[in-house]
Write a protein that holds these residues in place. Structure first.
Motif, PDB file in Angstrom:
ATOM      1  N   SER A   1       0.833  -1.197   0.000  1.00 56.07           N
ATOM      2  CA  SER A   1       0.000   0.000   0.000  1.00 56.07           C
ATOM      3  C   SER A   1       0.870   1.250   0.000  1.00 56.07           C
ATOM      4  N   ARG A   2       0.224   2.353  -0.325  1.00 57.98           N
ATOM      5  CA  ARG A   2       0.903   3.650  -0.328  1.00 57.98           C
ATOM      6  C   ARG A   2       0.132   4.585   0.577  1.00 57.98           C
ATOM      7  N   ALA A   3       0.851   5.474   1.230  1.00 56.83           N
ATOM      8  CA  ALA A   3       0.234   6.425   2.148  1.00 56.83           C
ATOM      9  C   ALA A   3       0.451   7.852   1.677  1.00 56.83           C
ATOM     10  N   ILE A   4      -0.543   8.661   1.917  1.00 54.85           N
ATOM     11  CA  ILE A   4      -0.430  10.099   1.713  1.00 54.85           C
ATOM     12  C   ILE A   4      -0.450  10.723   3.100  1.00 54.85           C
ATOM     13  N   CYS A   5       0.528  11.516   3.408  1.00 50.98           N
ATOM     14  CA  CYS A   5       0.605  12.168   4.710  1.00 50.98           C
ATOM     15  C   CYS A   5       0.283  13.646   4.526  1.00 50.98           C
ATOM     16  N   ILE A   6      -0.769  14.071   5.175  1.00 45.53           N
ATOM     17  CA  ILE A   6      -1.203  15.470   5.082  1.00 45.53           C
ATOM     18  C   ILE A   6      -0.839  16.145   6.391  1.00 45.53           C
ATOM     19  N   ILE A   7       0.056  17.103   6.301  1.00 48.62           N
ATOM     20  CA  ILE A   7       0.488  17.802   7.509  1.00 48.62           C
ATOM     21  C   ILE A   7       0.330  19.304   7.305  1.00 48.62           C
ATOM     22  N   GLY A   8       0.121  20.000   8.388  1.00 48.45           N
ATOM     23  CA  GLY A   8       0.009  21.441   8.302  1.00 48.45           C
ATOM     24  C   GLY A   8      -0.434  22.027   9.623  1.00 48.45           C
ATOM     25  N   MET A   9      -0.322  23.300   9.716  1.00 43.74           N
ATOM     26  CA  MET A   9      -0.729  24.041  10.904  1.00 43.74           C
ATOM     27  C   MET A   9      -2.252  24.068  10.982  1.00 43.74           C
ATOM     28  N   HIS A  10      -2.775  24.121  12.196  1.00 41.68           N
ATOM     29  CA  HIS A  10      -4.224  24.213  12.349  1.00 41.68           C
ATOM     30  C   HIS A  10      -4.755  25.449  11.618  1.00 41.68           C
ATOM     31  N   ARG A  11      -5.966  25.321  11.128  1.00 42.08           N
ATOM     32  CA  ARG A  11      -6.657  26.383  10.383  1.00 42.08           C
ATOM     33  C   ARG A  11      -5.945  26.731   9.074  1.00 42.08           C
ATOM     34  N   SER A  12      -5.210  25.757   8.511  1.00 42.96           N
ATOM     35  CA  SER A  12      -4.481  26.014   7.272  1.00 42.96           C
ATOM     36  C   SER A  12      -5.081  25.280   6.074  1.00 42.96           C
ATOM     37  N   GLY A  13      -6.196  24.590   6.278  1.00 40.09           N
ATOM     38  CA  GLY A  13      -6.854  23.891   5.183  1.00 40.09           C
ATOM     39  C   GLY A  13      -6.604  22.395   5.140  1.00 40.09           C
TER      40      GLY A  13
ATOM     41  N   ILE B   1      -8.294  19.595   2.554  1.00 43.02           N
ATOM     42  CA  ILE B   1      -7.450  18.776   1.691  1.00 43.02           C
ATOM     43  C   ILE B   1      -7.683  17.291   1.980  1.00 43.02           C
ATOM     44  N   THR B   2      -7.742  16.940   3.258  1.00 44.90           N
ATOM     45  CA  THR B   2      -7.937  15.542   3.636  1.00 44.90           C
ATOM     46  C   THR B   2      -9.280  15.029   3.132  1.00 44.90           C
ATOM     47  N   ARG B   3     -10.326  15.823   3.299  1.00 44.40           N
ATOM     48  CA  ARG B   3     -11.641  15.404   2.802  1.00 44.40           C
ATOM     49  C   ARG B   3     -11.623  15.295   1.275  1.00 44.40           C
ATOM     50  N   ALA B   4     -10.940  16.184   0.592  1.00 42.09           N
ATOM     51  CA  ALA B   4     -10.872  16.131  -0.868  1.00 42.09           C
ATOM     52  C   ALA B   4     -10.199  14.842  -1.342  1.00 42.09           C
ATOM     53  N   VAL B   5      -9.073  14.462  -0.725  1.00 46.99           N
ATOM     54  CA  VAL B   5      -8.419  13.224  -1.156  1.00 46.99           C
ATOM     55  C   VAL B   5      -9.281  12.015  -0.805  1.00 46.99           C
TER      56      VAL B   5
ATOM     57  N   LEU C   1     -11.769  11.521  -3.415  1.00 47.72           N
ATOM     58  CA  LEU C   1     -11.125  10.972  -4.607  1.00 47.72           C
ATOM     59  C   LEU C   1     -10.791   9.492  -4.464  1.00 47.72           C
ATOM     60  N   GLY C   2     -11.151   8.911  -3.323  1.00 49.80           N
ATOM     61  CA  GLY C   2     -10.983   7.477  -3.130  1.00 49.80           C
ATOM     62  C   GLY C   2      -9.913   7.047  -2.162  1.00 49.80           C
ATOM     63  N   VAL C   3      -9.264   7.960  -1.501  1.00 49.67           N
ATOM     64  CA  VAL C   3      -8.224   7.616  -0.541  1.00 49.67           C
ATOM     65  C   VAL C   3      -8.877   7.248   0.792  1.00 49.67           C
ATOM     66  N   HIS C   4      -8.487   6.108   1.329  1.00 53.69           N
ATOM     67  CA  HIS C   4      -9.078   5.602   2.581  1.00 53.69           C
ATOM     68  C   HIS C   4      -8.520   6.356   3.791  1.00 53.69           C
TER      69      HIS C   4
ATOM     70  N   ASP D   1      -5.159  -3.301   4.400  1.00 45.96           N
ATOM     71  CA  ASP D   1      -6.028  -3.844   3.338  1.00 45.96           C
ATOM     72  C   ASP D   1      -6.398  -2.813   2.279  1.00 45.96           C
ATOM     73  N   HIS D   2      -5.802  -1.641   2.341  1.00 43.05           N
ATOM     74  CA  HIS D   2      -6.151  -0.554   1.414  1.00 43.05           C
ATOM     75  C   HIS D   2      -4.932  -0.178   0.604  1.00 43.05           C
ATOM     76  N   LYS D   3      -5.116  -0.079  -0.687  1.00 48.81           N
ATOM     77  CA  LYS D   3      -4.017   0.218  -1.598  1.00 48.81           C
ATOM     78  C   LYS D   3      -3.482   1.642  -1.408  1.00 48.81           C
ATOM     79  N   LEU D   4      -4.398   2.590  -1.132  1.00 48.46           N
ATOM     80  CA  LEU D   4      -3.995   3.979  -0.938  1.00 48.46           C
ATOM     81  C   LEU D   4      -4.754   4.536   0.257  1.00 48.46           C
ATOM     82  N   TRP D   5      -4.025   5.101   1.201  1.00 45.21           N
ATOM     83  CA  TRP D   5      -4.645   5.627   2.410  1.00 45.21           C
ATOM     84  C   TRP D   5      -3.921   6.898   2.862  1.00 45.21           C
ATOM     85  N   ALA D   6      -4.604   7.629   3.707  1.00 42.99           N
ATOM     86  CA  ALA D   6      -4.014   8.874   4.245  1.00 42.99           C
ATOM     87  C   ALA D   6      -4.293   8.946   5.728  1.00 42.99           C
TER      88      ALA D   6
END
Length: 106
Positions: free
Chosen positions: A3-15, A19-23, A26-29, A101-106
């Motif tokens: 599997s592959r992971a997307i790591c979303i990092i950022g300061m609070h109140r920065s979006g 971004i996490t909901r958008a990915v 798009l099908g990211v678990h 069990d997920h091919k792509l997750w965040a």
């Protein structure tokens, strides 16, 4: 399965929630909706952040006597500190149990 992971990092109140909901749309678990932090008045659409990871991150910061809003850096080599050994194992288990069990997750 590899599997592959997307790591979303950022300061609070920065979006990061948007971004996490958008990915996710798009099908990211991310996990089950019940696993997410609940919406609050300051973020009524939700945070799209796992509650267990949120708590784990707070415990990690506690190991270094830090809070989420600290402005001083963590110590050098904090990520390999023996203080984090149990948290590191817990994180590995969390990833295996919830994402393996997920091919792509965040």
């Amino acid at each position: 399965m590899k599997s592959r992971a997307i790591c979303i990092i950022g300061m609070h109140r920065s979006g990061t929630s948007a971004i996490t909901r958008a990915v996710n749309l798009l099908g990211v678990h991310l996990g089950e909706e019940a696993d997410m932090l609940p919406p609050r008045p300051d973020n009524p659409e939700g945070f799209w952040e796992r509650n267990d990871l949120y708590k784990l991150h707070d415990r990690m910061l506690d190991c270094f006597e830090k809070k989420w809003d600290a402005t001083t850096p963590l110590p050098n080599q904090w990520h390999v500190s023996s203080k984090l050994k149990s948290i590191r194992h817990e994180l590995i288990g969390l990833i295996k149990n919830n994402f393996s069990d997920h091919k792509l997750w965040a």
